[in-house]
Design a protein around this motif. Structure first.
Motif, PDB file in Angstrom:
ATOM      1  N   LEU A   1       0.836  -1.203   0.000  1.00 16.46           N
ATOM      2  CA  LEU A   1       0.000   0.000   0.000  1.00 16.46           C
ATOM      3  C   LEU A   1       0.869   1.252   0.000  1.00 16.46           C
ATOM      4  N   GLN A   2       0.302   2.333  -0.493  1.00 21.91           N
ATOM      5  CA  GLN A   2       0.999   3.616  -0.466  1.00 21.91           C
ATOM      6  C   GLN A   2       1.166   4.078   0.977  1.00 21.91           C
ATOM      7  N   ALA A   3       2.160   4.930   1.200  1.00 26.37           N
ATOM      8  CA  ALA A   3       2.449   5.401   2.558  1.00 26.37           C
ATOM      9  C   ALA A   3       1.261   6.146   3.158  1.00 26.37           C
TER      10      ALA A   3
ATOM     11  N   ARG B   1      -1.349   3.593   4.302  1.00 28.69           N
ATOM     12  CA  ARG B   1      -0.906   2.903   5.527  1.00 28.69           C
ATOM     13  C   ARG B   1      -1.052   3.811   6.744  1.00 28.69           C
TER      14      ARG B   1
ATOM     15  N   PRO C   1      -4.648   9.234  -0.045  1.00 29.59           N
ATOM     16  CA  PRO C   1      -4.298  10.039  -1.224  1.00 29.59           C
ATOM     17  C   PRO C   1      -5.547  10.509  -1.958  1.00 29.59           C
TER      18      PRO C   1
END
Length: 144
Positions: free
Chosen positions: A39-41, A44, A100
């Motif tokens: 997963l993207q930061a 997360r 995001p």
């Protein structure tokens, strides 16, 4: 669930205990999902905040069960459990804010008009059929 089948202390403690267990399970599942490296930061980080919010609600429920079990005639207007339950909301909102964002397509006049019409029909028709129309017919004497 807090009042069914009867408003007994045992049923209330069971209901709040169930709430605590459910929140702990959800917090664990969301926290486990937040550890996935694929997963993207931002995702997360957002899931970690959401897991913390669910854990705060679970801690509030556990505190409430312990507090109610300690005294049989427990009456309180505000307790630590309430603060923990309220902490759930800003943590979840902070988690959602971490996700995001995608690009917003330009909303033209036709798109705005169609979205508005969908909202009016989606809310207006059930409201008219369920509340306004019958009350209007009854007030006019047609549906007496």
């Amino acid at each position: 669930m807090l009042s069914a089948p009867g408003k007994t202390t045992a049923m209330r403690l069971f209901s709040i205990g169930f709430l605590a267990a459910f929140n702990l399970i959800v917090a664990g599942a969301v926290f486990g999902a937040s550890r996935r490296t694929a997963l993207q930061a931002g995702v997360r980080r957002g899931l970690t905040f959401i897991a913390a919010g669910m854990a705060a609600a679970a801690a509030g429920a556990v505190y409430l069960v312990v507090e109610a079990a300690m005294s049989a005639n427990y009456q309180s207007t505000f307790s630590v459990a309430d603060a923990l339950f309220l902490l759930n909301y800003p943590l979840i909102l902070a988690g959602l804010a971490q996700f995001p964002r995608g690009d917003r397509p330009v909303a033209g006049r036709w798109r705005i008009a169609l979205d508005g019409a969908a909202c009016v029909v989606g809310v207006g028709v059930p409201l008219w059929l369920g509340a306004v129309g019958p009350a209007w017919r009854e007030a006019a004497g047609m549906d007496a």
